[in-house]
Design a protein around this motif. Sequence first.
Motif, short mmCIF file in Angstrom:
data_model
loop_
_atom_site.label_atom_id
_atom_site.label_comp_id
_atom_site.label_asym_id
_atom_site.label_seq_id
_atom_site.Cartn_x
_atom_site.Cartn_y
_atom_site.Cartn_z
N ASN A 151 38.38 57.02 43.29
CA ASN A 151 38.25 56.53 44.65
C ASN A 151 39.27 55.41 44.89
OD1 ASN A 151 36.60 55.00 42.75
ND2 ASN A 151 36.06 53.77 44.49
N CYS A 152 39.67 55.17 46.16
CA CYS A 152 39.08 55.66 47.39
C CYS A 152 40.06 56.59 48.11
CB CYS A 152 38.79 54.49 48.31
SG CYS A 152 37.22 53.66 47.98
N HIS B 287 41.74 53.93 39.88
CA HIS B 287 41.45 52.91 38.87
C HIS B 287 41.87 53.31 37.45
CE1 HIS B 287 38.57 52.09 42.13
NE2 HIS B 287 38.33 50.91 41.62
N CYS C 7 34.84 44.95 47.02
CA CYS C 7 35.52 46.03 47.72
C CYS C 7 36.09 45.56 49.05
CB CYS C 7 34.53 47.14 48.06
SG CYS C 7 33.63 47.82 46.69
N ASP C 8 37.18 46.22 49.45
CA ASP C 8 37.64 46.03 50.82
C ASP C 8 37.09 47.17 51.68
OD1 ASP C 8 38.94 44.93 52.98
OD2 ASP C 8 40.90 44.85 52.03
N TRP D 17 42.51 50.33 50.13
CA TRP D 17 42.37 51.78 50.39
C TRP D 17 42.34 52.13 51.87
CZ3 TRP D 17 38.17 53.65 53.05
CH2 TRP D 17 37.10 52.77 53.23
N CYS E 31 37.50 46.08 39.84
CA CYS E 31 36.08 45.77 40.09
C CYS E 31 35.26 45.73 38.80
CB CYS E 31 35.47 46.75 41.09
SG CYS E 31 35.81 48.48 40.76
N LYS F 188 30.22 51.19 43.18
CA LYS F 188 30.62 50.38 42.03
C LYS F 188 30.22 48.93 42.29
CE LYS F 188 34.69 53.14 41.03
NZ LYS F 188 36.08 53.13 40.57
N GLU G 6 43.50 49.53 43.61
CA GLU G 6 42.91 48.99 42.40
C GLU G 6 43.74 49.21 41.13
OE1 GLU G 6 40.76 46.67 42.19
OE2 GLU G 6 38.83 47.64 41.79
N ALA H 249 38.96 43.24 42.17
CA ALA H 249 38.74 44.45 42.99
C ALA H 249 39.64 44.46 44.23
CB ALA H 249 37.28 44.62 43.34
N CYS H 250 39.47 45.50 45.06
CA CYS H 250 40.47 45.70 46.11
C CYS H 250 40.30 44.75 47.30
CB CYS H 250 40.50 47.15 46.57
SG CYS H 250 38.99 47.71 47.36
N TYR I 238 31.41 47.67 49.32
CA TYR I 238 31.65 48.85 50.14
C TYR I 238 30.98 50.06 49.50
CZ TYR I 238 33.93 52.95 52.00
OH TYR I 238 34.15 54.20 52.52
N GLU I 239 31.40 50.36 48.25
CA GLU I 239 30.82 51.57 47.64
C GLU I 239 29.91 51.21 46.46
OE1 GLU I 239 32.31 51.79 44.66
OE2 GLU I 239 34.17 50.75 45.07
FE1 SF3 Z 1 37.96 49.34 46.22
FE2 SF3 Z 1 37.43 51.80 46.92
FE3 SF3 Z 1 35.39 49.35 45.91
FE4 SF3 Z 1 37.16 49.15 42.55
S1 SF3 Z 1 39.08 51.15 45.75
S2 SF3 Z 1 36.76 48.42 44.51
S3 SF3 Z 1 36.38 50.09 47.62
#
Ligand code: SF3
Length: 546
Positions: A307-308, A240, A400-401, A288, A453, A489, A264, A427-428, A486-487
């Motif tokens: 990440n990721c 990011h 997130c993906d 990711w 994101c 954030k 991202e 976001a992704c 997903y995570e």
């Molecule tokens: Fe995607 Fe990991 Fe959450 Fe910034 S790169 S959004 S999952």
Amino acid sequence: MFCYQCEQTANQKGCTKLGVCGKTPEVANLQDLLIFQIKGISCYARPLIEKGTPMDKSVVSFIENVLFTTLTNVNFDVEVHVELLRESQRIKEELRAYAGAPSQPTLHATYDLPQTKTEMLRDAPIAGIMYDKSLDPDIRSLRQTVLYGLKGISAYGHQARELGYYSDEADDFYILALEALTDDRLSVEELIRLTMRTGEMAIEVMKKLDEANTTIYQNPAPQKVNVHLKKGPFIIVSGHDLKDLEMLLKQTEGTGIHIYTHGEMLPCHGYPGLNKYPHLAGNFGGAWQDQQKQFDNLPGCILMTTNCLMRPRDSYKDRIYSTNVVGWDGVKHIGKNENGEKDFSAIIEQALELGGYPEDQDVQEILVGFGHHATLGYADAIVDAVKSGKLRHFFLIGGCDGARPGRNYYTEFAEMVPQDCLIMTLACGKYRFNKLDFGEVAGLPRLLDIGQCNDVYSAIRIATALADAFGTDVNGLPLSLIISWYEQKAVADLLALLSLGIHDIYLGPTLPAFLSPNVLQYLTDTFHLKSISNARDDIRTCLGQA
Ligand code: SF3
Ligand code: SF4
């Protein structure tokens, strides 16, 4: 180990033997101990904040880096964790000597870290999420929700701080919130308030990051991006971090190397301060979770800025580099010097040696760059289109993906959105549909890519401005939010939206395992938070046709 902080947690309960992400029990236990230590540090730091003593930013920065290091898919390197733990003890002792008594004498504050990794691992169970079996499950759930929100905030905070921007209020909040997580006197109601406060601080930090990005790289503007590779040597930049991309663009000028964004980093193409470099040539690959397949056998190098990160396959482990707080045992790491500069010569040399592809691939372009400034440039047209009935509804499909099959829902949803409705994304999660052709509605592209994101902040600015134009609030707009997580954030982003009182958010593909039944009920009752069902039915409900 016990970890349930992300969406892919084992059996939707918790990873206990090995992380689905690849996190080993050793790293998981050291991460628990690190979080325990920054809670202890916060017990000494809180009284200083309350006395009005300005907090030492190196302590704040350490706490932020620890939180970010423990975010999903960031750092898997045992030695990095051991070093951070040693540093945590040094900071704790310094604060102890300076501040005197902690806010409360819990074990977090009084515990002293032993010297060796073996001893640290021996002690780690005291820091485990499930260590206190008698803890009220709702208290545990809310404490973990706040902690995961803080992890998300730390990622954005780190990115802004690297650009020289920070919020004193958010900096103090890390400490106040971490200390509060050690306080057994706090009730469920007080922890709910802390959860909402975490959402407010997520907005505060995203605002700072937006200010940093748009001041340094100017406001994003619509920009076409090629998604196929050109001939010649190349480096793929993932994560990011805009500053890392800029540094690498500067150091690769005139070398013949093309730079491609991944994941991202795609929204970077919209920033004039970044797209002015002609060798920022395009975007590579998908989200990711496709990286192992897509990085395999590439004749180029990869830089992971945040990440990721997934377990690098042997086929590309010697071609992938990490920077910032990202790490994997055996992956080359590029640190910064005391002036914050990074030397990318090793990755540049290797990319030149690899040489890239011999021929250009076909051109395919997608459109990015619809941050709040660009999108609100069309505000009058959007308002007119809604009033005249040409534009019926807005869908924000983003987040997130991830690897779960249920995430096809988001592709299906985007495909089924009626032609007279506009889709915004961020976001992704956008990679589920951002290469499809959505055409136009009322003279506007039907798919507007708002950004990363953290640009949920942009979405909030857009929604608030439209609500003002229509004389309503965000809940009164013809707008539905379809969020994938997903995570952590995404946890910060969700708390941000909830702290604004935004209702009827659809969340998927599954609900967080760390939400206890009562906490989930509270969110359902108060915010009408909804679990996704199927795209067809959910669209009908959003459009009031159910
Ligand atoms: Fe995607 Fe990991 Fe959450 Fe910034 S790169 S959004 S999952
Ligand atoms: Fe499991 Fe997610 Fe924790 Fe990794 S981060 S150990 S996948 S819950």
